[in-house]
Design a protein around this motif. Structure first.
Motif, PDB file in Angstrom:
ATOM      1  N   ALA A  64      86.950  55.217  53.908  1.00  0.00           N
ATOM      2  CA  ALA A  64      86.687  56.589  53.484  1.00  0.00           C
ATOM      3  C   ALA A  64      85.189  56.819  53.332  1.00  0.00           C
ATOM      4  CB  ALA A  64      87.411  56.861  52.158  1.00  0.00           C
ATOM      5  N   GLY A  65      84.833  58.049  53.050  1.00  0.00           N
ATOM      6  CA  GLY A  65      83.436  58.424  52.853  1.00  0.00           C
ATOM      7  C   GLY A  65      83.205  59.816  53.391  1.00  0.00           C
ATOM      8  N   GLY A  66      81.995  60.274  53.263  1.00  0.00           N
ATOM      9  CA  GLY A  66      81.645  61.620  53.697  1.00  0.00           C
ATOM     10  C   GLY A  66      81.584  61.757  55.209  1.00  0.00           C
ATOM     11  N   PHE A  67      81.285  62.943  55.635  1.00  0.00           N
ATOM     12  CA  PHE A  67      81.175  63.313  57.036  1.00  0.00           C
ATOM     13  C   PHE A  67      80.042  62.517  57.690  1.00  0.00           C
ATOM     14  CE2 PHE A  67      79.107  66.353  60.053  1.00  0.00           C
ATOM     15  CZ  PHE A  67      80.116  66.407  60.995  1.00  0.00           C
ATOM     16  N   GLY A  68      80.363  61.835  58.791  1.00  0.00           N
ATOM     17  CA  GLY A  68      79.336  61.178  59.585  1.00  0.00           C
ATOM     18  C   GLY A  68      78.750  59.900  59.016  1.00  0.00           C
ATOM     19  N   VAL A  69      79.469  59.213  58.115  1.00  0.00           N
ATOM     20  CA  VAL A  69      78.895  57.996  57.516  1.00  0.00           C
ATOM     21  C   VAL A  69      79.181  56.726  58.306  1.00  0.00           C
ATOM     22  CG1 VAL A  69      78.860  58.899  55.154  1.00  0.00           C
ATOM     23  CG2 VAL A  69      80.861  57.625  55.954  1.00  0.00           C
ATOM     24  N   LYS A 121      82.759  55.857  59.457  1.00  0.00           N
ATOM     25  CA  LYS A 121      84.144  55.398  59.294  1.00  0.00           C
ATOM     26  C   LYS A 121      84.769  55.031  60.643  1.00  0.00           C
ATOM     27  CE  LYS A 121      85.144  59.279  57.291  1.00  0.00           C
ATOM     28  NZ  LYS A 121      83.817  59.915  57.264  1.00  0.00           N
ATOM     29  N   THR A 122      84.668  55.922  61.608  1.00  0.00           N
ATOM     30  CA  THR A 122      85.221  55.682  62.938  1.00  0.00           C
ATOM     31  C   THR A 122      84.543  54.476  63.578  1.00  0.00           C
ATOM     32  OG1 THR A 122      85.760  58.018  63.212  1.00  0.00           O
ATOM     33  CG2 THR A 122      85.550  56.710  65.236  1.00  0.00           C
ATOM     34  N   THR A 123      83.251  54.357  63.377  1.00  0.00           N
ATOM     35  CA  THR A 123      82.492  53.247  63.958  1.00  0.00           C
ATOM     36  C   THR A 123      82.937  51.914  63.376  1.00  0.00           C
ATOM     37  OG1 THR A 123      80.613  54.722  64.301  1.00  0.00           O
ATOM     38  CG2 THR A 123      80.167  52.347  64.365  1.00  0.00           C
ATOM     39  N   LEU A 124      83.158  51.841  62.048  1.00  0.00           N
ATOM     40  CA  LEU A 124      83.618  50.595  61.434  1.00  0.00           C
ATOM     41  C   LEU A 124      84.983  50.190  61.980  1.00  0.00           C
ATOM     42  CD1 LEU A 124      83.240  49.169  57.973  1.00  0.00           C
ATOM     43  CD2 LEU A 124      85.553  49.413  58.836  1.00  0.00           C
ATOM     44  N   VAL A 125      85.910  51.133  62.031  1.00  0.00           N
ATOM     45  CA  VAL A 125      87.248  50.818  62.543  1.00  0.00           C
ATOM     46  C   VAL A 125      87.147  50.308  63.985  1.00  0.00           C
ATOM     47  CG1 VAL A 125      89.515  51.766  63.154  1.00  0.00           C
ATOM     48  CG2 VAL A 125      88.451  52.387  60.969  1.00  0.00           C
ATOM     49  N   GLY A 126      86.336  50.960  64.801  1.00  0.00           N
ATOM     50  CA  GLY A 126      86.177  50.551  66.190  1.00  0.00           C
ATOM     51  C   GLY A 126      85.492  49.204  66.348  1.00  0.00           C
ATOM     52  N   ALA A 127      84.573  48.875  65.441  1.00  0.00           N
ATOM     53  CA  ALA A 127      83.821  47.621  65.545  1.00  0.00           C
ATOM     54  C   ALA A 127      84.688  46.400  65.257  1.00  0.00           C
ATOM     55  CB  ALA A 127      82.627  47.646  64.589  1.00  0.00           C
ATOM     56  N   LEU A 146     100.443  37.848  59.496  1.00  0.00           N
ATOM     57  CA  LEU A 146      99.559  38.540  58.551  1.00  0.00           C
ATOM     58  C   LEU A 146      98.641  39.472  59.337  1.00  0.00           C
ATOM     59  CD1 LEU A 146      98.447  39.085  55.728  1.00  0.00           C
ATOM     60  CD2 LEU A 146      96.968  37.070  56.005  1.00  0.00           C
ATOM     61  N   VAL A 147      98.878  40.770  59.154  1.00  0.00           N
ATOM     62  CA  VAL A 147      98.150  41.798  59.896  1.00  0.00           C
ATOM     63  C   VAL A 147      97.522  42.773  58.910  1.00  0.00           C
ATOM     64  CG1 VAL A 147      98.395  43.668  61.585  1.00  0.00           C
ATOM     65  CG2 VAL A 147      99.762  41.602  61.827  1.00  0.00           C
ATOM     66  N   VAL A 148      96.308  43.228  59.237  1.00  0.00           N
ATOM     67  CA  VAL A 148      95.625  44.257  58.457  1.00  0.00           C
ATOM     68  C   VAL A 148      95.592  45.523  59.296  1.00  0.00           C
ATOM     69  CG1 VAL A 148      93.455  44.959  57.366  1.00  0.00           C
ATOM     70  CG2 VAL A 148      94.178  42.563  57.259  1.00  0.00           C
ATOM     71  N   TYR A 149      96.048  46.619  58.706  1.00  0.00           N
ATOM     72  CA  TYR A 149      95.981  47.923  59.347  1.00  0.00           C
ATOM     73  C   TYR A 149      94.871  48.724  58.679  1.00  0.00           C
ATOM     74  CZ  TYR A 149     100.483  46.759  61.371  1.00  0.00           C
ATOM     75  OH  TYR A 149     101.488  46.141  62.068  1.00  0.00           O
ATOM     76  N   LEU A 150      94.000  49.278  59.488  1.00  0.00           N
ATOM     77  CA  LEU A 150      92.877  50.077  58.989  1.00  0.00           C
ATOM     78  C   LEU A 150      93.146  51.550  59.256  1.00  0.00           C
ATOM     79  CD1 LEU A 150      89.993  47.944  60.514  1.00  0.00           C
ATOM     80  CD2 LEU A 150      90.827  47.888  58.155  1.00  0.00           C
ATOM     81  N   PHE A 151      92.969  52.361  58.245  1.00  0.00           N
ATOM     82  CA  PHE A 151      93.142  53.803  58.366  1.00  0.00           C
ATOM     83  C   PHE A 151      91.848  54.480  57.934  1.00  0.00           C
ATOM     84  CE2 PHE A 151      97.410  52.246  58.114  1.00  0.00           C
ATOM     85  CZ  PHE A 151      98.155  53.117  58.885  1.00  0.00           C
ATOM     86  N   GLY A 152      91.148  55.077  58.891  1.00  0.00           N
ATOM     87  CA  GLY A 152      89.949  55.837  58.581  1.00  0.00           C
ATOM     88  C   GLY A 152      90.325  57.261  58.220  1.00  0.00           C
ATOM     89  N   THR A 153      89.838  57.708  57.077  1.00  0.00           N
ATOM     90  CA  THR A 153      90.161  59.057  56.607  1.00  0.00           C
ATOM     91  C   THR A 153      89.191  60.074  57.194  1.00  0.00           C
ATOM     92  OG1 THR A 153      88.710  58.903  54.681  1.00  0.00           O
ATOM     93  CG2 THR A 153      90.990  58.147  54.396  1.00  0.00           C
TER      94      THR A 153
END
Length: 191
Positions: free
Chosen positions: A17-22, A24-30, A77-84
């Motif tokens: 989570a976090g504000g606009f343009g911080v 989030k999408t980049t972390l999930v993709g990385a 054991l799997v981790v699911y990431l959800f970017g808000t």
């Protein structure tokens, strides 16, 4: 603390989570081992006056629902990431996205630090373990984690760390820090 082997598969859910343009999408993709599901749309004239692009003037897209990624830690054991989504008009989705989450990463941008307050407030009010990951943007002034903690008025037990969400190794440190913090928090609450 380690997870005990089990025949039953275990899935952990983590919010980003976090504000606009911080970032989030980049972390999930990385860090995702799969091609992330992204709900990016081009910023349009309709967002003028609604989305504050101050500090991120080159941003051309925005998440309108969520980002989704997956990491397999080991078999079973799997981790699911959800970017808000970061904008206030999409916050209605957060309750659904946060249901069953182990914890959350709140990404902060020191150029627009106040943009992460709504995320912090959300997780504090719900008792969801969270950490703050300060995304070190190129050209942005660097601050020590303790200075960011003071500026955000965080409790001393909330981890604050510097990161570069574009780098897989950095994203991994962020997620490991969150899981360790969530386990400590959950263990302490059961005493």
């Amino acid at each position: 603390m380690a997870f005990a082997p089990s025949d039953e598969p275990v899935a952990l859910k983590i919010l980003v989570a976090g504000g606009f343009g911080v970032g989030k999408t980049t972390l999930v993709g990385a860090i995702s081992e799969i091609r992330p599901l992204r709900t990016e749309e081009v910023l349009s004239d309709r967002s003028v006056g609604v989305d504050d692009v101050g500090g991120v003037e080159t941003k051309t897209t925005t998440t309108v629902a969520m980002d989704f990624g997956r990491i397999t830690i080991r078999e079973g054991l799997v981790v699911y990431l959800f970017g808000t989504p970061g904008q206030e008009r999409f916050w209605f989705m957060w309750d659904e996205l946060s249901y069953g989450a182990l914890g959350a990463v709140v990404i902060a941008d020191t150029r627009r630090l106040t943009d992460c307050f709504p995320s912090i407030d959300y997780f504090e009010q719900r008792g969801t373990p969270f950490i703050v990951a300060v995304n070190c943007f190129d050209g942005a002034e660097r601050y020590e984690p303790d200075d960011v903690r003071i500026a955000l008025d965080l409790d001393p037990e909330v981890p604050v760390l510097l990161c570069d969400v574009r780098r897989r190794a950095s994203a991994k440190v962020v997620l490991v820090t969150l899981v360790e913090h969530a386990l400590k928090t959950l263990t302490a609450s059961q005493r």
